[in-house]
Design an enzyme around this catalytic site. Structure first.
Site, short mmCIF file in Angstrom:
data_model
loop_
_atom_site.label_atom_id
_atom_site.label_comp_id
_atom_site.label_asym_id
_atom_site.label_seq_id
_atom_site.Cartn_x
_atom_site.Cartn_y
_atom_site.Cartn_z
N PHE A 15 0.87 -0.98 0.41
CA PHE A 15 0.28 0.35 -0.16
C PHE A 15 0.77 1.27 0.27
O PHE A 15 0.96 2.04 -0.77
CB PHE A 15 -1.09 0.18 1.10
CG PHE A 15 -1.92 0.82 1.86
CD1 PHE A 15 -2.25 2.02 0.79
CD2 PHE A 15 -1.80 1.82 3.16
CE1 PHE A 15 -3.03 3.22 1.42
CE2 PHE A 15 -2.18 2.71 3.07
CZ PHE A 15 -2.58 3.62 1.80
N ASP A 38 10.91 -10.35 -6.22
CA ASP A 38 12.75 -9.76 -6.39
C ASP A 38 13.32 -8.51 -4.65
O ASP A 38 13.13 -7.32 -5.17
CB ASP A 38 11.52 -8.68 -7.47
CG ASP A 38 13.03 -7.85 -8.28
OD1 ASP A 38 14.03 -8.65 -8.20
OD2 ASP A 38 13.11 -6.53 -8.42
N TYR A 128 2.92 -5.52 17.85
CA TYR A 128 3.34 -5.17 17.18
C TYR A 128 4.06 -3.70 17.17
O TYR A 128 5.18 -3.18 16.46
CB TYR A 128 2.31 -4.17 16.66
CG TYR A 128 2.18 -3.67 15.07
CD1 TYR A 128 2.80 -4.41 13.73
CD2 TYR A 128 1.80 -2.68 15.65
CE1 TYR A 128 3.11 -3.90 12.76
CE2 TYR A 128 2.63 -1.38 13.60
CZ TYR A 128 2.48 -2.38 12.96
OH TYR A 128 2.44 -1.69 11.23
N LYS A 132 8.24 -2.94 15.77
CA LYS A 132 8.53 -1.51 15.37
C LYS A 132 9.60 -1.14 16.09
O LYS A 132 10.67 -0.59 15.24
CB LYS A 132 6.95 -0.46 15.00
CG LYS A 132 6.01 -1.28 14.27
CD LYS A 132 6.65 -2.16 12.56
CE LYS A 132 7.18 -0.64 11.61
NZ LYS A 132 7.68 -1.28 10.26
N ASN A 153 -1.72 6.75 11.56
CA ASN A 153 -3.13 5.38 10.86
C ASN A 153 -2.55 5.44 9.61
O ASN A 153 -3.70 6.77 8.90
CB ASN A 153 -4.09 5.44 12.04
CG ASN A 153 -3.50 4.22 12.87
OD1 ASN A 153 -3.89 4.95 13.49
ND2 ASN A 153 -4.84 3.98 13.18
N ARG A 249 -10.75 -5.57 20.47
CA ARG A 249 -9.86 -7.19 20.52
C ARG A 249 -8.36 -7.45 21.25
O ARG A 249 -8.08 -8.30 21.52
CB ARG A 249 -8.90 -7.18 18.47
CG ARG A 249 -10.14 -6.62 17.66
CD ARG A 249 -10.03 -5.97 16.57
NE ARG A 249 -8.81 -5.29 15.95
CZ ARG A 249 -8.17 -4.65 15.46
NH1 ARG A 249 -8.23 -5.78 14.28
NH2 ARG A 249 -7.55 -3.94 15.55
N ASP A 252 -5.25 -3.51 20.37
CA ASP A 252 -5.08 -2.28 19.98
C ASP A 252 -4.58 -1.42 21.30
O ASP A 252 -5.51 -1.07 22.64
CB ASP A 252 -6.58 -1.43 19.56
CG ASP A 252 -7.18 -2.51 18.63
OD1 ASP A 252 -6.93 -2.10 17.75
OD2 ASP A 252 -8.24 -2.78 18.60
#
Length: 288
Positions: A15, A38, A128, A132, A153, A249, A252
Site C-alpha cells: 500500500f 524480487d 506490534y 516496530k 494510521n 480486540r 489495540d
C-alpha cells in the site's frame, strides 16, 4: 558516486510502498522497487540493482497488530530479515541512507500522553509496537545514516485492509459486500489518520534532505474517534451503515495521536488532505 537510481523502495508492491514509488517517480526521482519476489537481499548482500543507490526506503513487512500478537515466530523472522538487510547496507563502501517506515501509533505509550512527540520515550503497548521499535533499534545498531518515520494510521486508495489492519479499508470492503461494519469497543478510542498522499510527501522531503531528523512523526496531529470516523464514512457512502458492535480486540492501544511540529519545522511538511475529503476520495476511487 554514479548510480542508475536515486532511490530504492523495498516493499514497492504494498500500500504505502507502491504509493511512495509512484510519488517519488512523479517528482522526477529515478526509482526502483523490490518485493518478496524480487528481493533486495541476495546471498546476504544488497542486490546489484540496489548496491549503489544512495537512499533506500524500507516499506516492507507482513506484520500487523493481529499477526504480531498471535505469531511471535513470524515477528522474529521479519526482524531477522531486516537485520540482515541493515547489516548488508552498512557493509557497503558507501552505505545508503535508510528511510524506515515505522509506527507513530504503536511505539508510544504510558506514562507519556498524546499528542506524542519524538522526545517522548518509546513505550510500546503491544507486540506490534515492540516489533516496530525493534526495527528502529536494529537500524541504529547497524550504523548507516537513517530516519525512522513514525507514521500514524495511514489510509487511502489502494489500501486492502489485510490481516485486520487499515480500519477504513476493512469497513469499505464490508459496505461494498453488503455486510455490517464491525466496531470493536465503544467507538470512543481515537486515532490519528493521515492520507497516503501526505505520507508520500513527507517521505519525499526526507529523501531530499540528508540532514533529516533521525526520528520524525508523520500524522494529522488530530485525534478522531472511531465513532467520528464512522460518521465521516457514512457521509461518503450516502447510505445508512449497519454496525455490529463487539468487545475490544485487546491488541489495540489507547487513544493515540501525534505531535507533528518537528516535521513542519525540519522538513517544511504539513498534512494537507482533510479527513472527510480523503475518505470520500478513497471511497470513490476504490469503487473504480
Amino acid at each position: 558516486m554514479s548510480t542508475v537510481y536515486d532511490v530504492a523502495v523495498v516493499g514497492s508492491g504494498g500500500f504505502l510502498g507502491s504509493a511512495i514509488l509512484s510519488g517519488l517517480a512523479s517528482r522526477g526521482a529515478r526509482v526502483t522497487g523490490f518485493t518478496r519476489q524480487d528481493p533486495v537481499l541476495v546471498d546476504d548482500a544488497l542486490a546489484p540493482r540496489a548496491a549503489d543507490v544512495p537512499v533506500i526506503v524500507w516499506a516492507a513487512g507482513g506484520i500487523t497488530p493481529t499477526v504480531a500478537a498471535e505469531d511471535p515466530r513470524a515477528v522474529e523472522a521479519e526482524l531477522d530479515a531486516f537485520r540482515a538487510f541493515a547489516t548488508a547496507a552498512a557493509a557497503r563502501p558507501a552505505p545508503p541512507r535508510i528511510v524506515l517506515l515505522s509506527s507513530g501509533g504503536a511505539v508510544y505509550g504510558r506514562p507519556a500522553v498524546p499528542p506524542y512527540a519524538e522526545s517522548d520515550a518509546p513505550a510500546p503497548p503491544n507486540a506490534y509496537g515492540a516489533y516496530k521499535l525493534a526495527q528502529e533499534r536494529i537500524l541504529v545498531d547497524a550504523g548507516p545514516a537513517s530516519t525512522a518515520v513514525r507514521i500514524a494510521n495511514a489510509y487511502g486508495p489502494g489500501q486492502r485492509g489485510a490481516h485486520g489492519q487499515g480500519v477504513l479499508a476493512i469497513w469499505m470492503r464490508a459496505v461494498r459486500a453488503g455486510e455490517a461494519i464491525t466496531l470493536h469497543g465503544d467507538g470512543a478510542v481515537a486515532r490519528d489518520y493521515v492520507h497516503a498522499d501526505d505520507v508520500v510527501d513527507a517521505v519525499a522531503r526526507i529523501v531530499a534532505r540528508p540532514d533529516a531528523p533521525p526520528v520524525v512523526n508523520v500524522g494529522s496531529g488530530v485525534p478522531t474517534s472511531l465513532s467520528e470516523l464512522l460518521a465521516l464514512l457514512d457521509q461518503a457512502v450516502g447510505d445508512a451503515l449497519r454496525i455490529e458492535r463487539l468487545q475490544s480486540r485487546g491488541v489495540d492501544p489507547d487513544s493515540t495521536w501525534l505531535d507533528v511540529a518537528l516535521a513542519r519545522d525540519a522538513l517544511g511538511w504539513e498534512p494537507r488532505v482533510p479527513l472527510a475529503e480523503g475518505i470520500a476520495d478513497m471511497w470513490e476511487r476504490q469503487a473504480r
